[in-house]
Design a protein around this motif. Structure first.
Motif, PDB file in Angstrom:
ATOM      1  N   TYR A 147       7.174  -3.810 -11.175  1.00 14.45           N
ATOM      2  CA  TYR A 147       5.966  -3.530 -10.409  1.00 14.45           C
ATOM      3  C   TYR A 147       4.888  -2.869 -11.258  1.00 14.45           C
ATOM      4  O   TYR A 147       5.148  -2.326 -12.338  1.00 14.45           O
ATOM      5  N   ALA A 148       3.663  -2.909 -10.727  1.00 14.32           N
ATOM      6  CA  ALA A 148       2.524  -2.171 -11.273  1.00 14.32           C
ATOM      7  C   ALA A 148       1.704  -1.682 -10.089  1.00 14.32           C
ATOM      8  O   ALA A 148       1.657  -2.332  -9.041  1.00 14.32           O
ATOM      9  N   ARG A 149       1.066  -0.537 -10.259  1.00 17.61           N
ATOM     10  CA  ARG A 149       0.270   0.019  -9.160  1.00 17.61           C
ATOM     11  C   ARG A 149      -1.009   0.656  -9.683  1.00 17.61           C
ATOM     12  O   ARG A 149      -1.086   1.090 -10.826  1.00 17.61           O
ATOM     13  N   ALA A 150      -2.005   0.686  -8.805  1.00 15.80           N
ATOM     14  CA  ALA A 150      -3.276   1.327  -9.111  1.00 15.80           C
ATOM     15  C   ALA A 150      -3.758   2.042  -7.861  1.00 15.80           C
ATOM     16  O   ALA A 150      -3.503   1.593  -6.735  1.00 15.80           O
ATOM     17  N   GLY A 151      -4.427   3.173  -8.057  1.00 14.74           N
ATOM     18  CA  GLY A 151      -4.889   3.935  -6.900  1.00 14.74           C
ATOM     19  C   GLY A 151      -5.936   4.962  -7.287  1.00 14.74           C
ATOM     20  O   GLY A 151      -6.427   4.990  -8.416  1.00 14.74           O
ATOM     21  N   ILE A 152      -6.255   5.811  -6.335  1.00 15.32           N
ATOM     22  CA  ILE A 152      -7.237   6.870  -6.543  1.00 15.32           C
ATOM     23  C   ILE A 152      -6.673   8.182  -6.018  1.00 15.32           C
ATOM     24  O   ILE A 152      -5.786   8.202  -5.164  1.00 15.32           O
ATOM     25  N   ASN A 153      -7.205   9.262  -6.540  1.00 19.40           N
ATOM     26  CA  ASN A 153      -6.843  10.595  -6.076  1.00 19.40           C
ATOM     27  C   ASN A 153      -7.762  10.993  -4.913  1.00 19.40           C
ATOM     28  O   ASN A 153      -8.979  11.017  -5.056  1.00 19.40           O
ATOM     29  N   LEU A 154      -7.147  11.282  -3.756  1.00 22.86           N
ATOM     30  CA  LEU A 154      -7.922  11.690  -2.590  1.00 22.86           C
ATOM     31  C   LEU A 154      -8.198  13.190  -2.565  1.00 22.86           C
ATOM     32  O   LEU A 154      -9.238  13.643  -2.096  1.00 22.86           O
ATOM     33  N   TYR A 155      -7.236  13.962  -3.075  1.00 22.40           N
ATOM     34  CA  TYR A 155      -7.384  15.424  -3.012  1.00 22.40           C
ATOM     35  C   TYR A 155      -6.555  16.060  -4.120  1.00 22.40           C
ATOM     36  O   TYR A 155      -5.434  15.615  -4.416  1.00 22.40           O
ATOM     37  N   ASN A 156      -7.086  17.106  -4.743  1.00 27.17           N
ATOM     38  CA  ASN A 156      -6.303  17.977  -5.614  1.00 27.17           C
ATOM     39  C   ASN A 156      -7.024  19.306  -5.741  1.00 27.17           C
ATOM     40  O   ASN A 156      -8.250  19.383  -5.615  1.00 27.17           O
ATOM     41  N   ASN A 157      -6.263  20.353  -5.986  1.00 30.02           N
ATOM     42  CA  ASN A 157      -6.840  21.683  -6.139  1.00 30.02           C
ATOM     43  C   ASN A 157      -6.736  22.168  -7.577  1.00 30.02           C
ATOM     44  O   ASN A 157      -6.712  23.363  -7.843  1.00 30.02           O
ATOM     45  N   LYS A 158      -6.680  21.211  -8.504  1.00 35.65           N
ATOM     46  CA  LYS A 158      -6.591  21.550  -9.923  1.00 35.65           C
ATOM     47  C   LYS A 158      -7.981  21.836 -10.470  1.00 35.65           C
ATOM     48  O   LYS A 158      -8.879  20.996 -10.346  1.00 35.65           O
ATOM     49  N   PRO A 202       0.845  -1.197   0.000  1.00 35.10           N
ATOM     50  CA  PRO A 202       0.000   0.000   0.000  1.00 35.10           C
ATOM     51  C   PRO A 202       0.882   1.250   0.000  1.00 35.10           C
ATOM     52  O   PRO A 202       1.958   1.254   0.616  1.00 35.10           O
ATOM     53  N   PHE A 203       0.450   2.285  -0.706  1.00 36.07           N
ATOM     54  CA  PHE A 203       1.292   3.476  -0.821  1.00 36.07           C
ATOM     55  C   PHE A 203       0.470   4.743  -0.652  1.00 36.07           C
ATOM     56  O   PHE A 203      -0.738   4.772  -0.842  1.00 36.07           O
ATOM     57  N   MET A 204       1.195   5.813  -0.315  1.00 35.59           N
ATOM     58  CA  MET A 204       0.642   7.158  -0.246  1.00 35.59           C
ATOM     59  C   MET A 204       1.572   8.064  -1.042  1.00 35.59           C
ATOM     60  O   MET A 204       2.793   8.009  -0.863  1.00 35.59           O
ATOM     61  N   GLU A 205       1.006   8.877  -1.932  1.00 36.90           N
ATOM     62  CA  GLU A 205       1.807   9.730  -2.807  1.00 36.90           C
ATOM     63  C   GLU A 205       1.360  11.184  -2.698  1.00 36.90           C
ATOM     64  O   GLU A 205       0.169  11.481  -2.724  1.00 36.90           O
ATOM     65  N   PHE A 206       2.350  12.075  -2.607  1.00 33.40           N
ATOM     66  CA  PHE A 206       2.088  13.520  -2.626  1.00 33.40           C
ATOM     67  C   PHE A 206       2.800  14.107  -3.834  1.00 33.40           C
ATOM     68  O   PHE A 206       3.998  13.845  -4.047  1.00 33.40           O
ATOM     69  N   LYS A 207       2.087  14.907  -4.642  1.00 36.30           N
ATOM     70  CA  LYS A 207       2.677  15.490  -5.852  1.00 36.30           C
ATOM     71  C   LYS A 207       2.393  16.987  -5.906  1.00 36.30           C
ATOM     72  O   LYS A 207       1.303  17.439  -5.572  1.00 36.30           O
ATOM     73  N   ASN A 235      -2.559  11.093  -3.407  1.00 37.93           N
ATOM     74  CA  ASN A 235      -3.054   9.844  -3.977  1.00 37.93           C
ATOM     75  C   ASN A 235      -2.745   8.673  -3.047  1.00 37.93           C
ATOM     76  O   ASN A 235      -1.774   8.717  -2.282  1.00 37.93           O
ATOM     77  N   THR A 236      -3.540   7.619  -3.134  1.00 38.77           N
ATOM     78  CA  THR A 236      -3.279   6.401  -2.375  1.00 38.77           C
ATOM     79  C   THR A 236      -3.689   5.200  -3.213  1.00 38.77           C
ATOM     80  O   THR A 236      -4.509   5.314  -4.132  1.00 38.77           O
ATOM     81  N   GLY A 237      -3.115   4.032  -2.909  1.00 41.46           N
ATOM     82  CA  GLY A 237      -3.451   2.841  -3.673  1.00 41.46           C
ATOM     83  C   GLY A 237      -2.609   1.650  -3.254  1.00 41.46           C
ATOM     84  O   GLY A 237      -2.051   1.617  -2.142  1.00 41.46           O
ATOM     85  N   LEU A 238      -2.491   0.680  -4.153  1.00 37.86           N
ATOM     86  CA  LEU A 238      -1.788  -0.567  -3.868  1.00 37.86           C
ATOM     87  C   LEU A 238      -0.823  -0.880  -4.997  1.00 37.86           C
ATOM     88  O   LEU A 238      -1.185  -0.791  -6.174  1.00 37.86           O
ATOM     89  N   GLN A 239       0.382  -1.244  -4.639  1.00 33.38           N
ATOM     90  CA  GLN A 239       1.401  -1.651  -5.604  1.00 33.38           C
ATOM     91  C   GLN A 239       1.682  -3.143  -5.440  1.00 33.38           C
ATOM     92  O   GLN A 239       1.766  -3.651  -4.327  1.00 33.38           O
TER      93      GLN A 239
END
Length: 215
Positions: free
Chosen positions: A177-188, A123-128, A157-161
């Motif tokens: 590896y491959a990963r899939a996830g969803i966007n939890l928050y963005n201000n775009k 499981p991962f958490m990503e900040f961009k 973003n968060t998801g599973l790798q």
């Protein structure tokens, strides 16, 4: 004489018990030493891996730099943190660059302890963070008398790798590896022609191939 025989029997019994106790202690000590040796030998190959996504460097059309660090936590788990910088090369009128970091908890499903190898789930958490500046953004059809824009966006973003990591000669690693996830928050902001009454969920996915060094 009966008393003497009694004490001799007791002494023989205690001696046998002591021998058994000493034998058990010796067996446990040898087993513990062997287990400690296995642990020590495993950790001699290193508890850390520094790696880079070679697929992103070779196949991407963007200017792409990345590095990640994986650290052994227990027999079958590790912690990984990655840093990424990429700049699209197809933006002519305005400039853009992206910085991101992600955190993963890896769980390995192998029979070899302390090795950080084999199939894993993470499981991962990503900040961009994305920065743009320029005179025209064709994605949002922005026209005005002073069209110069300087905008920053943030994403969470968060998801599973899922992946498989190989170790060669106890030092070099390959992580597919491959990963899939969803966007939890963005201000775009959304394009002007893309307003809906319900908020859509952004599905994210990507894959890669990382080359690393274990130490």
């Amino acid at each position: 004489m009966i008393v003497s025989l009694y004490f001799q029997a007791v002494l023989i019994t205690k001696t046998k018990i002591m021998k058994k106790v000493m034998l058990i202690i010796a067996i446990l000590a040898i087993a513990s030493q062997g287990k400690a040796q296995v642990y020590s030998d495993s950790l001699k190959t290193g508890k850390n891996i520094i790696k880079t996504d070679i697929a992103g460097l070779l196949l991407s059309t963007n200017y792409h730099l990345n590095a990640s660090w994986e650290h052994l936590l227990s027999k079958k788990s590790s912690f990984e943190v990655g840093f990424y910088f990429y700049k699209p090369s197809d933006r002519i009128i305005f400039s853009q660059f992206n910085l991101s970091t992600d955190i993963l908890y890896r769980r390995y499903f192998n029979k070899q302890n302390y090795q950080m190898k084999g199939f894993y789930l993470a499981p991962f958490m990503e900040f961009k963070w994305t920065h743009r500046h320029g005179y025209y953004d064709y994605e949002y059809d922005v026209y005005d008398r002073n069209p110069y824009r300087k905008i920053d966006y943030t994403f969470l973003n968060t998801g599973l790798q899922a992946g498989y990591q190989w170790i060669y000669k106890k030092k070099w690693t390959i992580d597919l590896y491959a990963r899939a996830g969803i966007n939890l928050y963005n201000n775009k902001p959304k394009p002007q022609n893309y307003y809906h009454s319900s908020k859509s969920v952004d599905i994210l996915w990507n894959a890669g191939l990382k080359i690393g060094y274990k130490f």
